[in-house]
Design an enzyme around this catalytic site. Sequence first.
Site, short mmCIF file in Angstrom:
data_model
loop_
_atom_site.label_atom_id
_atom_site.label_comp_id
_atom_site.label_asym_id
_atom_site.label_seq_id
_atom_site.Cartn_x
_atom_site.Cartn_y
_atom_site.Cartn_z
N CYS A 438 -0.86 -7.47 0.79
CA CYS A 438 -0.05 -8.65 0.46
C CYS A 438 0.10 -9.57 1.66
O CYS A 438 -0.39 -10.68 1.68
CB CYS A 438 1.33 -8.22 -0.04
SG CYS A 438 1.36 -7.51 -1.67
N GLU A 440 0.47 -8.03 5.21
CA GLU A 440 0.62 -7.14 6.34
C GLU A 440 -0.38 -7.46 7.45
O GLU A 440 -1.59 -7.36 7.26
CB GLU A 440 0.42 -5.68 5.89
CG GLU A 440 1.38 -5.25 4.79
CD GLU A 440 0.78 -5.36 3.39
OE1 GLU A 440 0.54 -6.52 2.96
OE2 GLU A 440 0.53 -4.34 2.75
#
Length: 849
Positions: A438, A440
């Site tokens: 997502c 990171e």
Amino acid sequence: MLQKMMIEKGFTTPTDRVIRLKNQILNARPHVESERAVLATEAYKTTEGLPAILRRAKVAEKIFNELPITIRDDELVVGSITKNPRSTEICPEFSFDWVEKEFDTMATRMADPFEIPKETAAELHEAFKYWPGKTTSDLATSYMSKKTKDCMANGVFTVGNYFFGGVGHVCVDYGKILAIGFRGVIADAVKKLDELDQMDPSYIKKQQFYNAIIITYNAAINFAHRYADKAEELARTESNPTRKQELQQIAQNCRRVPENGASTFWEACQTMWFVQCMLQIESSGHSISPGRFDQYMDPYLQADTSISREFAQELVDCIWIKLNDVNKTRDEVSAQAFAGYAVFQNLCVGGQTADGLDATNDVSYMCMEAVAHVRLPAPSFSIRVWQGTPDEFLYRAAEVVRLGLGVPAVYNDEVIIPALQNRGVALADARDYGIVGCVEPQAIHKTEGWHDAAFFNVAKVLEITLNGGKVGDTQLGPVTGGMTSWTSLDDFYDAFQTQMAFFVKHLVEADNCVDYAHAERAPLPFLSAMVDDCMGSGKSVQEGGAIYNFTGPQAFGVADTGDSVYAMKKFVFDEKTLNMADLKAALDANFGLAAGASTAAANGEPTEEQVYAAVRQVLVNSSSTDMSTLKDEVYRTLAANGGNGAGEGKYESIRRMLDSAPCFGNDIDDVDLIARKCAQIYCKEVEKYTNPRGGQFQAGIYPVSANVLFGKDVAALPDGRPAKAPLADGVSPRQGKDVKGPTAAANSVAKLDHFIASNGTLYNQKFLPSALAGDGGLKNFASLVRSYFDHKGMHVQFNVIDRQTLLDAQKDPEAHRDLVVRVAGYSAQFVVLAKEVQDDIISRTEQTF
């Protein structure tokens, strides 16, 4: 219409080939296929006496040598995981029983349905007979304490991502394979094997590792050669001379790469895709991300003097299509948390080089063009921004944003680089970070980040704290004084800290149990050879071979918790207009609302139909002309009719009082700093721990779409939110509560400590299309991003769409099949989302400048 719109916005039109390939994806009905599961099971049955790493090599060997080969019509870049487009294979070595339980329901479930033909189910059923007690999930479960399992069962956290599936959230060294090919990896393994000291106790494990690399990569070469054979076979019977020539070139490409280093841009594209495809085949890893695509691909574009820019663009477009062909199925509950067939292959461009210069290049812009051409959910396209980012690059990104696809997500180098350095990452490696999953960040091809390691429900911990450690009648957490015993906000923080420490400890236990299980039963040789410094250490990624090792659980419910604590501070402790006993009674009664109140009610709003009915009734019956009086009469009418956003009966005034409090998202320090403190309590507790690979735990704050699913586990809260309603997503304000404009909302979010949340933070904003119209809209957008990043925000992403379009899509999904929206750290086709996730997106605040 679409082509005209893109010309007006400055994008070229996609080729007919790209349109046809896109339609294959849009029209596909996702299937579950059985071939990988059957092949893996056969390999495991015949290797029971071997060490785990060699068993895994033999599994990869059998799959690469025998998995069906598929070349789809029109493809220029080949390599497929499944026979059917956008379908999935099953990896039973990680978990399997949930698949069998859903044989009859997966095709009709609420989120992410998959067809499972009867013959496929029968083949899977037969393969599954081997697996009870042998999976990584079984082993991890056996390591967990009862209390840890109880915490998961009660909705405090879940570790489902790696618990049930293969390891992912990694970016491998694509550039290495582009340069030396698989044959170079084999040569390196042979050299290191020859150099081993047999007197060294680690010799035993290292020689197994290097032999596993040799077995796996020889099979991977054969996998590519099988595609060369298939292309030659198709070329022999192809009557179209243009396609015949394409197939012959595809065969030549697959014969040469990825066995050897790439020499042309087409070969580079084919190499990159084979790596991506084979990583998915090895483990069905979640969020295997292409990383800094522009950095490793641009040298091959610049060196290829024979390729036209138009054909190079078509090749990039084809990679975009292939990234949408990757799919995976999850159990029914996890499918709701990852709604939209999300695979999270994050592809990042821009930012700076390892030595601190601007990294923008030609491929950076070609990737933006590919987004406009393909207009599908994958990849999760991201850009990096820093003080040296050219305005032209940011304006071009704004043009992509206003296409309404939810991409690119935008990341701030000025926060992420020092955040990574603070975790021990060298400066050059931190500058070369990519985004996986997502949101990171990680030092690419040097990190096993174990990102997305768990969903941690901060709002659930708040609920448990309010009830002295209890969930219902069960004493789940430590015994602390419940809310009626608190005499100050400090009493709350003491209890909250105690509960947080307890539940984070059990989260860490769960994550480490899963981590151990993967190291013991499913090390991944193909992946490991492309992550530094596994080849140097002679250890797989799962055994700690990477240079940087982390575990990154993520939280959600931060804004709900902050707003709830502020409401208690304001009304109970400061103004004393509400006592704790009455507040507790209202929460216990869910403000008089039925359990599972509608989304509108959860957001403090009645539905449109209820409002219209109440207004009509008041206008017919009331003699008043005073607007304030009429408004109060509408509220009372809504309450009397049942099912409203204002609360019912004796708790109506309490809920309305709580709902009137200032909220996070409006640039109010008194509110925002409470949310910051609550998030810090979680983050600081997480970073106290280490994992089995010798690395540190680091916190993130992002939800996927779990804020909707796990909101169902949370009772009524002091911010006025009813039980079971969705929670705020990521670090975003609660839906509809950021009412002072986009800059104020961004300023609030920037006050959170993004440096400590080094596993990533996620901020969603939603704009009306008119807000970004024209050159003025582009400049306003760029200014907003620059301002937010100057205030030290880490990440922001945008939906550019109006509410009515989304409502129309709900009513007529077939007419809106290509409508793509941003859900959380990913985009998805709106019409395939579960309705409750659609409603959550609709309810987000529509901003304008």
